[in-house]
Scaffold this motif. Structure first.
Motif: not given
Length: 597
Positions: A44-50, A53-54
């Motif tokens: 989820s962190s990877l998707l949020a960076m792409l 959102l992060i």
């Protein structure tokens, strides 16, 4: 293919650990990427960076100019005071959105049973999740990122979503990034898989089946510390090839390579031996339902259900949300009483249940995991080997450092592991699993399935995860209009029955409003389908005969006199001819399977 989105040298860390270190990935037109990995490894962190959102501590995310990026995260920003209709179509006039085929498709596929005028704040979590997904999918996007989109979707909804994302864009255009533990969905939709592990993102070609094969090959060359993982995935691959051949129609790998990898792997289950052991533990009587009906007020949930559960039976239960699946499990467990009819239980039945609410852990939430394990039996036998509770928990992917954690502080996936362990250690001879895939990753699912393969008892599974149902059960039933119906054709038959039921029923209000006059659905004729199915059966028979002939030729070549060059050449030529015919028939089998999907 044109570049859409990329990330270069991403670094992300939290106070306790580094999540990613110098990760570089790219997304191009036509990519359909599934993201897998253990819970907590950073999917989820990877998707949020792409998605922006992060913000990473180092590195950068780039997008081609004008790229439209839409994302479904695990939480939504819907206005709780808005109505469902306003959240989805806004203030657009009805004639405008009702004339849009994509809007009609999304409404019919996701929210046809949700009241159009209901307020968002009054919806259940599952309904709200489906509305959020509908809001996203009616938009125009070049890249769509979905974080666990199959949560709260039933089998029909998941099938609809797979068809939608496959047909949403023209070939070699648009891009999809999806995190899901639904392995059928990964296989059906994705052409590439990213595995997130140990701070890196490792790409694999193909969907889940191809990922399993490539991971097996990687693990075969890995160090001895990877041996447990390797054996588990080889067993999974063996089932993929032997139990569900249609799953290997999409991945781009040669069938003979997969067969070589699994040639020494036994079948995942020995049903005759398991049934013999089950009878020894259970006796001949398990649970009989005879014309059992359940009513809640004026509503009949179950009607005249008759089902004799046999020792060693492994059954999956299908049904739409609210159809009565959990009520049926309650009848079996004795927590729900039949209004009419009879429920008879064998004297030796010891039932173990795994529910969705972690109720089995409520009384021990303040205890440490090692304290809980210390109160259980000392060993548990799996595949003829005695394992301690700690070893069994480790086999389920539970890290040793979490043994000192309190039960109430565990993550959802860790609780599910502990819940399953305690269930097995209680030594039931009948297990009922209610949506066991919630909160668990694909590695945990494979480990759970591995344990259940060697468990000698009766197994009842309620799940929307068709991969799990096909993997651990030998037959499926469905609850349709309150009645229990056997499905000789499995999940596919259930979907056909539901589609036929929908075709004969009037559409809900929102769908009626969205459907313009004169809409006609194009369908393959019954004669064409019967012809294709007949050819498919004939092709399977021919493939079986060719496989036997190839085995015979290999044996003849191995035992042939090496000095007889003429005889060896004749056998070799025949073998090549048979293998060529086999390859052509396999291609035709794949085409027919796709046609009948």
């Amino acid at each position: 293919m044109a570049h859409l989105l990329g990330a270069e040298a991403l670094h992300l860390e939290y106070p306790t650990r580094v999540v990613f270190d110098s990760v570089t990935v790219g997304v191009e037109e036509g990519d359909r990427i599934g993201i897998v990995g253990r819970n907590g490894d950073g999917k989820s962190s990877l998707l949020a960076m792409l998605g922006g959102l992060i913000e990473p501590q180092a590195g950068r995310v780039t997008r081609r100019g004008g790229v439209r990026f839409g994302m479904l995260s695990q939480s939504d920003d819907l206005d709780p005071a808005a109505t469902v209709g306003y959240a989805i179509v806004g203030d657009r006039p009805e004639h405008e959105w009702a004339g849009d085929a994509q809007v009609r498709d999304v409404i019919g596929g996701l929210v046809s049973d949700v009241p159009w005028d209901a307020v968002i704040g009054s919806l259940s979590g599952g309904q709200r999740r489906r509305v959020a997904l509908a809001v996203l999918l009616i938009g125009e996007w070049d890249v769509i990122a979905l974080d666990e989109p199959t949560n709260h979707l039933d089998v029909e909804g998941i099938t609809w979503l797979a068809e939608h994302v496959k047909n949403r864009w023209a070939k070699n255009s648009g891009a999809l990034l999806v995190i899901t533990h639904d392995r059928w969905f990964l296989d059906e939709v994705c052409t590439e898989t990213w595995e997130v592990h140990d701070g890196i993102v490792e790409p694999f070609e193909g969907g889940y089946a191809a990922y399993v094969l490539q991971r097996v090959e990687r693990d075969r060359m890995a160090a001895a510390t990877e041996a447990k993982r390797q054996n588990l995935m080889r067993k999974e691959l063996a089932w993929l090839r032997r139990g569900a051949p249609a799953r290997t129609s999409k991945p781009k790998f040669r069938i003979e390579v997969a067969n070589q990898l699994i040639e020494d792997v036994p079948p995942v289950r020995n049903p005759i031996e398991l049934q013999r052991l089950a009878v020894a533990r259970l006796g001949k009587d398990v649970i009989d339902l005879e014309d059992a009906s359940v009513r809640y007020g004026d509503r009949a949930v179950l009607r005249d259900v008759t089902w004799r559960i046999a020792p060693g039976e492994r059954t999956g239960i299908l049904g739409a949300n609210g159809s009565g699946k959990s009520t049926l499990l309650g009848l079996i467990a004795g927590t729900v009483q039949a209004a009419t009819g009879r429920v008879k239980r064998g004297r030796t039945v010891r039932l173990g249940t795994l529910d969705q609410q972690f109720s089995q852990l409520a009384d021990i939430s303040g205890d440490r995991v090692r304290e809980v394990l210390g109160r259980t039996k000392t060993t548990f036998t799996i595949d003829g080997k005695d394992l301690t509770p700690a070893q069994l928990l480790e086999r389920l992917g539970f890290a040793r450092e979490h043994l000192s954690s309190r039960v109430g502080e565990l993550s959802g996936g860790q609780k599910r592991r502990l819940q399953l362990l305690l269930l097995l250690l209680s030594e039931p001879n009948l297990i009922a699993l209610d949506e066991p895939t919630n909160d668990v990753d694909s590695d945990m699912l494979a480990a759970m399935e591995d344990l259940l393969d060697s468990w000698p008892g009766t197994l009842i599974v309620v799940s929307h995860d068709r991969y799990l149902l096909e993997r651990v059960t030998d037959q499926q039933y469905a609850i349709l209009d309150g009645r229990l119906r056997h499905l000789p054709g499995g999940v596919d038959e259930y979907l056909r029955l539901r589609a036929a039921d929908h075709a004969g029923a009037p559409p809900p209000a929102a769908a009626r409003a969205a459907e313009p006059a004169g809409t006609v659905s194009a369908r393959r004729s019954g004669a064409e389908e019967r012809s294709a199915r007949k050819e498919l059966v004939a092709t399977e028979r021919r493939l079986a005969r060719l496989a036997e002939r190839i085995d015979t030729l290999h044996q003849q070549l191995a035992g042939h006199e090496q000095s007889d060059y003429t005889g060896l050449a004749q056998l070799t030529d025949e073998l090549r001819g048979v293998e060529a015919e086999q390859g052509a028939l396999e291609e035709r089998w794949f085409e027919l399977s796709e046609l009948l999907d």
